[in-house]
Design a protein around this motif. Structure first.
Motif, PDB file in Angstrom:
ATOM      1  N   LEU A   1      42.334  36.145  34.474  1.00  0.00           N
ATOM      2  CA  LEU A   1      42.823  37.389  35.069  1.00  0.00           C
ATOM      3  C   LEU A   1      44.295  37.286  35.466  1.00  0.00           C
ATOM      4  O   LEU A   1      45.061  38.242  35.316  1.00  0.00           O
ATOM      5  CB  LEU A   1      41.981  37.747  36.302  1.00  0.00           C
ATOM      6  CG  LEU A   1      40.556  38.231  36.048  1.00  0.00           C
ATOM      7  CD1 LEU A   1      39.814  38.392  37.370  1.00  0.00           C
ATOM      8  CD2 LEU A   1      40.546  39.542  35.282  1.00  0.00           C
TER       9      LEU A   1
ATOM     10  N   LEU B   1      35.108  47.551  39.670  1.00  0.00           N
ATOM     11  CA  LEU B   1      35.846  46.841  40.715  1.00  0.00           C
ATOM     12  C   LEU B   1      37.314  46.762  40.313  1.00  0.00           C
ATOM     13  O   LEU B   1      37.635  46.706  39.126  1.00  0.00           O
ATOM     14  CB  LEU B   1      35.294  45.421  40.903  1.00  0.00           C
ATOM     15  CG  LEU B   1      33.807  45.274  41.218  1.00  0.00           C
ATOM     16  CD1 LEU B   1      33.406  43.808  41.176  1.00  0.00           C
ATOM     17  CD2 LEU B   1      33.491  45.867  42.583  1.00  0.00           C
ATOM     18  N   GLN B   2      38.204  46.740  41.302  1.00  0.00           N
ATOM     19  CA  GLN B   2      39.629  46.580  41.014  1.00  0.00           C
ATOM     20  C   GLN B   2      40.067  45.175  41.392  1.00  0.00           C
ATOM     21  O   GLN B   2      39.769  44.699  42.484  1.00  0.00           O
ATOM     22  CB  GLN B   2      40.461  47.611  41.760  1.00  0.00           C
ATOM     23  CG  GLN B   2      41.954  47.520  41.433  1.00  0.00           C
ATOM     24  CD  GLN B   2      42.731  48.743  41.875  1.00  0.00           C
ATOM     25  OE1 GLN B   2      42.327  49.870  41.635  1.00  0.00           O
ATOM     26  NE2 GLN B   2      43.865  48.521  42.539  1.00  0.00           N
ATOM     27  N   VAL B   3      40.763  44.539  40.483  1.00  0.00           N
ATOM     28  CA  VAL B   3      41.234  43.172  40.715  1.00  0.00           C
ATOM     29  C   VAL B   3      42.187  43.176  41.905  1.00  0.00           C
ATOM     30  O   VAL B   3      43.177  43.922  41.916  1.00  0.00           O
ATOM     31  CB  VAL B   3      41.956  42.624  39.467  1.00  0.00           C
ATOM     32  CG1 VAL B   3      42.474  41.209  39.737  1.00  0.00           C
ATOM     33  CG2 VAL B   3      41.019  42.622  38.266  1.00  0.00           C
TER      34      VAL B   3
ATOM     35  N   THR C   1      41.064  46.517  31.436  1.00  0.00           N
ATOM     36  CA  THR C   1      39.719  46.343  31.983  1.00  0.00           C
ATOM     37  C   THR C   1      39.025  45.215  31.230  1.00  0.00           C
ATOM     38  O   THR C   1      39.319  44.971  30.057  1.00  0.00           O
ATOM     39  CB  THR C   1      38.853  47.628  31.860  1.00  0.00           C
ATOM     40  OG1 THR C   1      38.725  47.980  30.474  1.00  0.00           O
ATOM     41  CG2 THR C   1      39.445  48.782  32.642  1.00  0.00           C
TER      42      THR C   1
ATOM     43  N   LEU D   1      39.314  37.939  45.593  1.00  0.00           N
ATOM     44  CA  LEU D   1      38.478  38.086  44.403  1.00  0.00           C
ATOM     45  C   LEU D   1      37.114  37.444  44.620  1.00  0.00           C
ATOM     46  O   LEU D   1      36.078  37.998  44.216  1.00  0.00           O
ATOM     47  CB  LEU D   1      39.179  37.464  43.192  1.00  0.00           C
ATOM     48  CG  LEU D   1      38.402  37.518  41.868  1.00  0.00           C
ATOM     49  CD1 LEU D   1      38.144  38.967  41.452  1.00  0.00           C
ATOM     50  CD2 LEU D   1      39.165  36.767  40.780  1.00  0.00           C
TER      51      LEU D   1
ATOM     52  N   LEU E   1      36.069  44.920  35.714  1.00  0.00           N
ATOM     53  CA  LEU E   1      37.262  44.621  36.518  1.00  0.00           C
ATOM     54  C   LEU E   1      38.453  45.355  35.926  1.00  0.00           C
ATOM     55  O   LEU E   1      38.750  45.205  34.739  1.00  0.00           O
ATOM     56  CB  LEU E   1      37.528  43.114  36.532  1.00  0.00           C
ATOM     57  CG  LEU E   1      36.424  42.236  37.128  1.00  0.00           C
ATOM     58  CD1 LEU E   1      36.792  40.763  36.990  1.00  0.00           C
ATOM     59  CD2 LEU E   1      36.200  42.582  38.592  1.00  0.00           C
TER      60      LEU E   1
END
Length: 299
Positions: free
Chosen positions: A145, A202-204, A80, A181, A70
Motif C-alpha cells: 500500500l 475502507l479508506q487507507v 482501490t 491501518l 481499500l
C-alpha cells in the motif's frame, strides 16, 4: 397481623422467589453458557464451551475472509484494492472468547454472581473478543500500500515568467499510518453484525506531510517580489549612470527559498544577473596598467 409484619413476609417471599429462580437458572445452565451471552454477534447462551468455540470459529472465518475494499482517497485518487483481514494477518482468539463466555455469572463473590445472572435475563451481554494481527503478513500488505499512497511533499515555487512573478502551488506529501491501518482492519473484523456477504469499503489511513515552503509563504514572497520589480534600479559611479529596468531585473532574478522568511525571496546572484551587470559596467571599465621600471631622465 400488623402492616410491618405483612411487609416482612412479602419481602421474604420475593427474596425466596428470586433465589429459587436463580437456583433453577443455575441448574438449567449447568455446564453451559448462560443465556443472554453473545460474542461476534453470535448467541452463545445454552451452548457448551466446545460448541460455542465451534460456532465462533465459523463466524470468525466469515469475518476474516470477507472482502475489504481499500481506497487510496486523496493520497491516491482512483486506487482501490481488495484484500481480506486474513491476508493482513488478523487473528480472532475464539478459544479465549468461549472461556470468557462460560465465566459470565460464574466468577466473583456469590452475591455479584447472582446479580449478574439476573441481569442477563433482561439485558444480554456481549463478550469482548481478543483480536490480534501478525506482523509479517501485515507488513507485506502495508508495504504494498505504501508504494501507491506515499509520496514526498513538493515545495511551492516562485517563478518569473514574461517579466511577471508567479506562484506554483505546493503539494502535500503523504505517509501511510501503519498503526491506524492495523486498528482499521481489526475494527472491520470486530464490528457489529453487518451483512458479511459483500465487501466492506475502507479508506487507507495516511498522514499528510507539509512541505517546507507552503503556498501561503510563496504568496507572501510574491508580494515582496512584486515590490522588487516595481521600479528600475539605478547604478551610479561618479558621472556615470545606468538603469536596470524591470525587464532586466526579471531576467536576472532567481527564486531564493532560503530568503523567504526574511522577506528576500529573490536573488540576482545568478549567471544571467552577473552577465547583465558586467555589460552595464563595461562602459566605465579600463584595463589595468602594469608598473614599469624606466631609466631616469638624467641618465
Amino acid at each position: 397481623m400488623s402492616r410491618s409484619r405483612q411487609a416482612s413476609i412479602i419481602v421474604g417471599l420475593l427474596v425466596l422467589l428470586a433465589l429459587s429462580a436463580v437456583g433453577v437458572d443455575a441448574f438449567i445452565s449447568r455446564g453451559r453458557i448462560h443465556r443472554g451471552v453473545t460474542a461476534l454477534g453470535v448467541q452463545l447462551g445454552g451452548l457448551a464451551p466446545v460448541e460455542a468455540e465451534t460456532r465462533l470459529s465459523q463466524e470468525a472465518a466469515r469475518r476474516l475472509n470477507r472482502g475489504l475494499t481499500l481506497a487510496g482517497g486523496d493520497a491516491a485518487p482512483g486506487f482501490t484494492t481488495i484484500i481480506t483481514a486474513a491476508d493482513a494477518g488478523v487473528h480472532i482468539d475464539v478459544a479465549t472468547t468461549a472461556v470468557r463466555a462460560m465465566e459470565v455469572g460464574r466468577s466473583g463473590p456469590l452475591f455479584a454472581r447472582l446479580i449478574e445472572r439476573m441481569r442477563l435475563w433482561a439485558s444480554p451481554r456481549d463478550i469482548a473478543t481478543p483480536i490480534t494481527i501478525d506482523d509479517a503478513p501485515f507488513l507485506s500488505v502495508a508495504d504494498e500500500l505504501s508504494i501507491v499512497v506515499e509520496h514526498l511533499p513538493v515545495d511551492a515555487e516562485l517563478v518569473v515568467n514574461g517579466g511577471e512573478p508567479k506562484v506554483i502551488a505546493a503539494r502535500k506529501g503523504a505517509r501511510l499510518n501503519r498503526e491506524a491501518l492495523k486498528h482499521l482492519l481489526m475494527d472491520a473484523v470486530a464490528g457489529g453484525t453487518r451483512d458479511l456477504q459483500g465487501t466492506q469499503d475502507l479508506q487507507v489511513p495516511v498522514d499528510a506531510i507539509t512541505p517546507k515552503l507552503t503556498t501561503e509563504k510563496a504568496l507572501k514572497a510574491l508580494k515582496d517580489a512584486s515590490i522588487f520589480f516595481s521600479a528600475p534600479v539605478r547604478l551610479t559611479y561618479r558621472d556615470w549612470v545606468a538603469d536596470l529596468t524591470p525587464d532586466d531585473l526579471a531576467q536576472m532574478a532567481q527564486f531564493f527559498p532560503e530568503g523567504v522568511d526574511a522577506g528576500r525571496p529573490l536573488t540576482v546572484d545568478s549567471t544571467t544577473g552577473r552577465e547583465l551587470v558586467e555589460q552595464r559596467l563595461a562602459a566605465i571599465e579600463t584595463p589595468p596598467v602594469d608598473a614599469e621600471i624606466v631609466p631616469a631622465v638624467d641618465g
